[in-house]
Design a protein around this motif. Structure first.
Motif, short mmCIF file in Angstrom:
data_model
loop_
_atom_site.label_atom_id
_atom_site.label_comp_id
_atom_site.label_asym_id
_atom_site.label_seq_id
_atom_site.Cartn_x
_atom_site.Cartn_y
_atom_site.Cartn_z
N LEU A 1 0.86 -1.19 0.00
CA LEU A 1 0.00 0.00 0.00
C LEU A 1 0.89 1.24 0.00
CD1 LEU A 1 -2.65 -1.14 2.65
CD2 LEU A 1 -2.82 -1.24 0.15
N GLU B 1 13.21 5.80 -4.54
CA GLU B 1 12.74 5.37 -3.23
C GLU B 1 11.61 4.34 -3.37
OE1 GLU B 1 12.28 8.41 -0.11
OE2 GLU B 1 10.32 7.54 0.28
N GLU C 1 3.91 9.82 0.53
CA GLU C 1 5.10 9.28 1.21
C GLU C 1 6.22 8.94 0.26
OE1 GLU C 1 5.00 7.06 4.79
OE2 GLU C 1 2.91 6.54 4.42
N ARG D 1 3.12 -1.44 4.17
CA ARG D 1 2.93 0.02 3.99
C ARG D 1 4.20 0.68 3.47
NH1 ARG D 1 -0.66 3.35 8.00
NH2 ARG D 1 -2.57 2.12 7.93
N MET D 2 4.02 1.67 2.63
CA MET D 2 5.15 2.42 2.08
C MET D 2 5.96 3.07 3.19
SD MET D 2 6.79 3.32 -0.60
CE MET D 2 8.20 4.40 -0.76
N SER D 3 5.28 3.53 4.25
CA SER D 3 6.00 4.22 5.33
C SER D 3 7.00 3.28 6.01
CB SER D 3 5.00 4.79 6.35
OG SER D 3 4.17 3.77 6.83
N TYR D 4 6.70 1.99 6.02
CA TYR D 4 7.62 1.01 6.60
C TYR D 4 8.97 1.08 5.87
CZ TYR D 4 9.46 -3.65 7.77
OH TYR D 4 10.25 -4.70 8.18
N TYR D 5 8.88 1.17 4.53
CA TYR D 5 10.12 1.21 3.74
C TYR D 5 10.78 2.59 3.79
CZ TYR D 5 8.34 -3.28 2.49
OH TYR D 5 7.88 -4.55 2.60
N GLY D 6 9.94 3.63 3.95
CA GLY D 6 10.49 4.98 4.13
C GLY D 6 11.29 5.07 5.42
#
Lengths: 99, 433
Positions: free
Chosen positions: A73, A84, A78, B165-170
């Motif tokens: 997701l 990235e 983000e 989630r993308m934030s995990y990778y961020g």
């Protein structure tokens, strides 16, 4: 780019796949129904925030946690750049069972 | 058709334009001189007023105030209780100075703030020294996601962001980037411990530094205030006396020549100073009037004439005017040489202006109602009817006749020059029709 990463890993991605489950009915940007792997890129422009409400997201995440399927997701807010996003996709795919 | 062709008309128009612009430049030069002279007169008038007020009220004592009221009739000097106002300010200043001197942050200011050795300064220096390496770590760890990583517990068991989630990778990427800046830490968990400790310690130091700097600022403000109030106390007498003298001077300005005749009869020195002040007021009024009438108004007329000549230059330059002539009589009237008239007008202005400006015989004035400074300044030889003050005087004293001082050293040649060529005043000098 996402499709390229998933395809390179051996997944057969279909666009606009309709996924239905308990508490959700969503049309995914990319999904391999055979391996139950895919991704959804949330953008305001595409109206994703209307379709993917917090309740729908919660239901999807519950299904992911149960192991019903695997979805990456991605919220556009983000993502700083394509590199990235590609790194995130590679790392996500590395955690999946090999097709 | 006889007359002057358009080439000649255009040439004469250009010459006329140059002449008019030259005259404007002359008037501008005289106006600039006038502005400088008015500044000088203002300064002299201010000095004369201050000296007269100081002579009439040399001190702020009950006796001196009574004397000033007797000399001028200005009762508010007595009624305004100027001495009480001064003493109220003295009491306020002394009270506040006492409060400041009792305040430890003022009293112990050297102990607290002396460079390098003051206790507050020393503590600030020490904290800054301790803070420097922590700040270095904190600055090196600057990253858009740093505060988030610390907040969500990245690198600890508390981190709960789903791996889908993308934030995990961020977070993962940011954690790697930060760790690369601190290679001695083998894991983000170890780096996180140092960053949290650095952040919390810096917060403690910064809070204490803010407190210390506030104490220093308060101490500095108290010292500044003490200095200002000490200065105010030192200048108290002079300031209140000067304020009272200004009040008196303001009143003297409002008076006419004859208003203090009786009161100053017994004090000839003061009477002369009063005449000097009144004479300077009149001089300023006359000089302004002269400049208005004989420089500013003609300059406006010249500016209008220049506009007309410029329009005519454009008009006579059009192709359709190529075969037009200007009739001889009109040509002669239009392009007659006016430079001599301009020169005489300027000379007349300068001679009159100089006569008034250079006047210094204030002591010869009379403290009587029908006295006109213009008469004394010009020995009654120059026409001042165009000045509003002179006109107003004659409307009040229609039968007034000035009697010349037989011992006057008035420059007759200047007067003659200033009054000559009066006939030219009536006709316009600017006929550009």
């Amino acid at each position: 780019m996402l499709e390229r990463c998933f395809s390179a890993a051996g997944f057969h991605i279909e666009h606009g796949f309709k996924l239905v489950g308990a508490g959700f009915e969503v049309v995914l940007d990319g999904y391999d129904p055979a391996h139950r792997v895919g991704y959804e890129y949330l953008t305001t422009e595409a109206g994703d925030r209307v379709e993917l409400t917090p309740a729908v997201i919660a239901a999807l995440e519950a299904a992911i946690e149960r192991g019903d399927f695997h979805l990456l997701l991605i919220d556009e807010l983000e993502v700083a750049d394509e590199a990235e996003l590609e790194l995130a996709a590679q790392r996500f795919i590395a955690r999946l069972p090999r097709p | 058709m006889t007359g002057h062709g358009h080439y000649e008309v255009q040439r004469c128009l250009r010459e006329q334009l140059a002449q008019l612009e030259g005259e404007v430049a002359q008037l501008d030069r005289l106006l600039a001189e006038h502005a400088q002279r008015i500044k000088e007169v203002d300064a002299a008038e201010t000095q004369a007023g201050a000296e007269l007020a100081a002579a009439m009220l040399p001190a702020l004592t009950p006796e001196a105030i009574e004397q000033a009221v007797r000399l001028t009739g200005y009762a508010p000097l007595r009624q305004n209780d100027l001495i009480a106002a001064r003493e109220r300010e003295r009491a306020t200043l002394q009270t506040r100075l006492g409060e400041i001197e009792a305040e430890p942050r003022y009293r112990d200011r050297e102990l607290l703030r002396a460079p390098r050795i003051g206790s507050l300064v020393r503590e600030v220096d020490e904290l800054e020294e301790f803070r420097a390496p922590l700040l270095q770590v904190w600055t090196l760890s600057a990253h858009p996601r740093r505060d988030r990583l610390l907040q969500v517990g990245y690198g600890t068991d508390k981190y709960s962001v789903g791996w889908w989630r993308m934030s995990y990778y961020g977070d993962w990427k940011a954690g790697d980037e930060l760790l690369a800046r601190f290679p001695k830490h083998g894991s983000f968990a170890a780096l996180r411990a140092e960053l949290v400790s650095t952040r919390d310690t810096l917060a403690v130091y910064d809070t204490r530094l803010a407190e210390l700097r506030e104490q220093i600022a308060i101490s500095e403000a108290l010292e500044r205030e003490h200095g200002e109030r000490t200065d105010a106390l030192a200048s108290l007498e002079a300031r209140h006396l000067e304020a009272a003298q200004r009040l008196l001077w303001g009143y003297l300005r409002s008076l006419g020549m004859a208003d203090l005749a009786d009161r100053l009869a017994a004090t000839p020195d003061l009477a002369i100073m009063y005449k000097r002040l009144k004479g300077m007021e009149a001089k300023r009024e006359y000089l302004e009037g002269l400049a208005n009438e004989q420089l500013k108004k003609p300059r406006q007329e010249l500016a209008a004439a220049i506009q007309k000549v410029r329009r005519d230059i454009v008009k006579w330059g059009r192709p359709k005017m190529a075969w037009q002539n200007m009739p001889g009589e009109q040509f002669e009237r239009r392009f007659q040489d006016r430079s001599e008239r301009y020169r005489k007008r300027r000379e007349r202005y300068q001679q009159t202006y100089h006569t008034v400006y250079a006047f210094d015989g204030y002591h010869r004035a009379s403290l009587v109602d029908d006295f006109l400074w213009w008469d004394l300044m010009t020995d009654g030889r120059l026409d001042g009817d165009f000045l509003p003050g002179v006109q107003e005087f004659y409307s009040r004293h229609p039968d007034h006749r000035y009697e010349r001082d037989p011992l006057s050293s008035f420059d007759d040649s200047a007067a003659a020059a200033a009054t000559s060529d009066d006939s030219s005043r009536a006709s316009s000098l600017l006929d550009a029709s």
